[in-house]
Write a protein that holds these residues in place. Structure first.
Motif, PDB file in Angstrom:
ATOM      1  N   GLY A  33     -15.132  27.121 -19.204  1.00 41.04           N
ATOM      2  CA  GLY A  33     -14.229  25.878 -19.162  1.00 41.04           C
ATOM      3  C   GLY A  33     -15.071  24.614 -19.249  1.00 41.04           C
ATOM      4  N   GLY A  34     -16.378  24.657 -19.421  1.00 38.91           N
ATOM      5  CA  GLY A  34     -17.148  23.473 -19.848  1.00 38.91           C
ATOM      6  C   GLY A  34     -17.083  23.265 -21.044  1.00 38.91           C
ATOM      7  N   GLY A  35     -17.463  21.980 -21.490  1.00 37.62           N
ATOM      8  CA  GLY A  35     -17.236  21.537 -22.853  1.00 37.62           C
ATOM      9  C   GLY A  35     -17.707  20.015 -23.126  1.00 37.62           C
ATOM     10  N   SER A  36     -17.084  19.422 -24.055  1.00 36.27           N
ATOM     11  CA  SER A  36     -17.465  18.139 -24.474  1.00 36.27           C
ATOM     12  C   SER A  36     -16.249  17.339 -24.555  1.00 36.27           C
ATOM     13  N   VAL A  37     -16.238  15.991 -23.625  1.00 41.61           N
ATOM     14  CA  VAL A  37     -15.072  15.427 -23.691  1.00 41.61           C
ATOM     15  C   VAL A  37     -15.452  13.695 -23.854  1.00 41.61           C
ATOM     16  N   GLN A  38     -14.674  12.907 -23.989  1.00 43.62           N
ATOM     17  CA  GLN A  38     -14.944  11.477 -24.013  1.00 43.62           C
ATOM     18  C   GLN A  38     -14.566  11.129 -22.590  1.00 43.62           C
ATOM     19  N   SER A  39     -15.309  10.042 -22.207  1.00 43.51           N
ATOM     20  CA  SER A  39     -15.073   9.360 -21.045  1.00 43.51           C
ATOM     21  C   SER A  39     -13.586   9.260 -20.698  1.00 43.51           C
ATOM     22  N   GLY A  40     -13.160   9.370 -19.514  1.00 45.66           N
ATOM     23  CA  GLY A  40     -11.573   9.280 -19.188  1.00 45.66           C
ATOM     24  C   GLY A  40     -10.981  10.572 -19.217  1.00 45.66           C
ATOM     25  N   GLY A  41     -11.409  11.692 -19.965  1.00 47.74           N
ATOM     26  CA  GLY A  41     -10.858  12.996 -20.167  1.00 47.74           C
ATOM     27  C   GLY A  41     -11.007  13.905 -18.955  1.00 47.74           C
ATOM     28  N   SER A  42     -10.352  14.760 -19.302  1.00 49.61           N
ATOM     29  CA  SER A  42     -10.268  15.989 -18.110  1.00 49.61           C
ATOM     30  C   SER A  42     -10.829  17.320 -18.575  1.00 49.61           C
ATOM     31  N   LEU A  43     -11.408  18.093 -17.604  1.00 44.48           N
ATOM     32  CA  LEU A  43     -11.639  19.531 -17.953  1.00 44.48           C
ATOM     33  C   LEU A  43     -11.364  20.295 -16.887  1.00 44.48           C
ATOM     34  N   ARG A  44     -11.017  21.601 -17.059  1.00 41.80           N
ATOM     35  CA  ARG A  44     -10.713  22.590 -15.702  1.00 41.80           C
ATOM     36  C   ARG A  44     -11.521  23.743 -15.839  1.00 41.80           C
ATOM     37  N   LEU A  45     -12.522  23.877 -14.880  1.00 40.26           N
ATOM     38  CA  LEU A  45     -13.541  24.991 -14.766  1.00 40.26           C
ATOM     39  C   LEU A  45     -12.982  25.985 -13.822  1.00 40.26           C
ATOM     40  N   SER A  46     -13.496  27.095 -14.498  1.00 42.06           N
ATOM     41  CA  SER A  46     -13.066  28.421 -13.697  1.00 42.06           C
ATOM     42  C   SER A  46     -14.256  29.345 -13.288  1.00 42.06           C
ATOM     43  N   CYS A  47     -14.029  29.992 -12.111  1.00 41.18           N
ATOM     44  CA  CYS A  47     -15.230  30.878 -11.912  1.00 41.18           C
ATOM     45  C   CYS A  47     -14.487  32.140 -11.532  1.00 41.18           C
ATOM     46  N   LYS A  48     -14.710  33.278 -12.339  1.00 42.94           N
ATOM     47  CA  LYS A  48     -14.113  34.433 -11.835  1.00 42.94           C
ATOM     48  C   LYS A  48     -15.253  35.315 -11.130  1.00 42.94           C
ATOM     49  N   VAL A  49     -14.559  35.797  -9.868  1.00 48.42           N
ATOM     50  CA  VAL A  49     -15.730  36.593  -9.090  1.00 48.42           C
ATOM     51  C   VAL A  49     -15.348  37.917  -9.002  1.00 48.42           C
ATOM     52  N   SER A  50     -16.312  38.600  -8.498  1.00 47.96           N
ATOM     53  CA  SER A  50     -16.267  40.184  -8.436  1.00 47.96           C
ATOM     54  C   SER A  50     -17.422  40.849  -7.522  1.00 47.96           C
ATOM     55  N   GLY A  51     -17.100  41.993  -6.772  1.00 46.95           N
ATOM     56  CA  GLY A  51     -18.028  42.429  -6.132  1.00 46.95           C
ATOM     57  C   GLY A  51     -18.069  42.221  -4.663  1.00 46.95           C
ATOM     58  N   PHE A  52     -17.098  41.419  -4.338  1.00 49.10           N
ATOM     59  CA  PHE A  52     -17.020  41.062  -2.752  1.00 49.10           C
ATOM     60  C   PHE A  52     -15.730  40.684  -2.488  1.00 49.10           C
ATOM     61  N   HIS A  53     -15.351  40.791  -1.133  1.00 42.62           N
ATOM     62  CA  HIS A  53     -14.073  40.313  -0.860  1.00 42.62           C
ATOM     63  C   HIS A  53     -13.982  38.690  -0.773  1.00 42.62           C
ATOM     64  N   TYR A  54     -13.640  38.327  -1.977  1.00 41.94           N
ATOM     65  CA  TYR A  54     -13.480  36.893  -2.452  1.00 41.94           C
ATOM     66  C   TYR A  54     -12.819  36.189  -1.433  1.00 41.94           C
ATOM     67  N   SER A  55     -11.630  36.396  -0.860  1.00 40.43           N
ATOM     68  CA  SER A  55     -10.835  35.748   0.025  1.00 40.43           C
ATOM     69  C   SER A  55     -11.250  35.317   1.183  1.00 40.43           C
ATOM     70  N   THR A  56     -12.402  36.134   1.742  1.00 44.64           N
ATOM     71  CA  THR A  56     -13.088  35.742   2.891  1.00 44.64           C
ATOM     72  C   THR A  56     -14.407  34.802   2.748  1.00 44.64           C
ATOM     73  N   PHE A  57     -14.634  34.463   1.647  1.00 40.94           N
ATOM     74  CA  PHE A  57     -15.950  33.809   1.050  1.00 40.94           C
ATOM     75  C   PHE A  57     -15.676  32.367   1.180  1.00 40.94           C
ATOM     76  N   TYR A  58     -16.455  31.676   1.560  1.00 38.55           N
ATOM     77  CA  TYR A  58     -16.696  29.914   1.309  1.00 38.55           C
ATOM     78  C   TYR A  58     -17.107  29.994  -0.140  1.00 38.55           C
ATOM     79  N   MET A  59     -16.298  29.225  -0.963  1.00 41.85           N
ATOM     80  CA  MET A  59     -16.845  28.948  -2.529  1.00 41.85           C
ATOM     81  C   MET A  59     -17.014  27.444  -2.636  1.00 41.85           C
ATOM     82  N   ALA A  60     -17.832  27.118  -3.557  1.00 41.13           N
ATOM     83  CA  ALA A  60     -17.970  25.738  -3.818  1.00 41.13           C
ATOM     84  C   ALA A  60     -18.586  25.613  -5.294  1.00 41.13           C
ATOM     85  N   TRP A  61     -18.718  24.267  -5.622  1.00 42.42           N
ATOM     86  CA  TRP A  61     -19.099  23.786  -6.922  1.00 42.42           C
ATOM     87  C   TRP A  61     -20.234  22.955  -6.842  1.00 42.42           C
TER      88      TRP A  61
END
Length: 125
Positions: free
Chosen positions: A8-36
């Motif tokens: 979801g990264g990319g180049s935008v102008q000041s004032g713009g928006s982006l939505r980053l995503s992080c797809k996870v696998s290999g563990f019980h995702y719902s029980t983990f603490y997640m951060a950016w």
């Protein structure tokens, strides 16, 4: 095998928006603490936002009111909605995960055992 993959990264102008995503696998995702996190050129990695397994969020002051962290436990995806982007937001953005949340390390790199490879965000003025 634990895997985190940002997109979801990319180049935008000041004032713009982006939505980053992080797809996870290999563990019980719902029980983990997640951060950016993000890391600019010649800078240390900076914690931006955390979401716990109950959906409680914490933000660093520099992104409060502009960035929103959320998670979809059914699809094992973490999001970061970024609005009103500024040139100083230019950095590589990383998602991170850990099973144990230590309050003193909530926004610190040392608080997370698992990391993605990152996605670049560039904001031009």
């Amino acid at each position: 095998q634990v895997q985190l993959m940002e997109s979801g990264g990319g180049s935008v102008q000041s004032g713009g928006s982006l939505r980053l995503s992080c797809k996870v696998s290999g563990f019980h995702y719902s029980t983990f603490y997640m951060a950016w996190f993000r890391q600019g050129p010649n800078e240390e990695r900076e914690g931006l936002a955390v979401i716990d397994n109950n959906g409680v969020t914490t933000y660093v002051d520099s992104v409060k009111g502009r960035f929103t962290i959320s998670r979809d436990n059914a699809k094992n995806i973490l999001f970061l909605q970024m609005n009103n982007l500024k040139p100083e937001d230019t950095a590589m953005y990383y998602c991170a995960a850990d099973m144990i949340q230590r309050p003193s390390l909530r926004l610190r790199e040392a608080g997370y055992a698992y990391w993605g490879q990152g996605t670049q965000v560039t904001v031009s003025s």
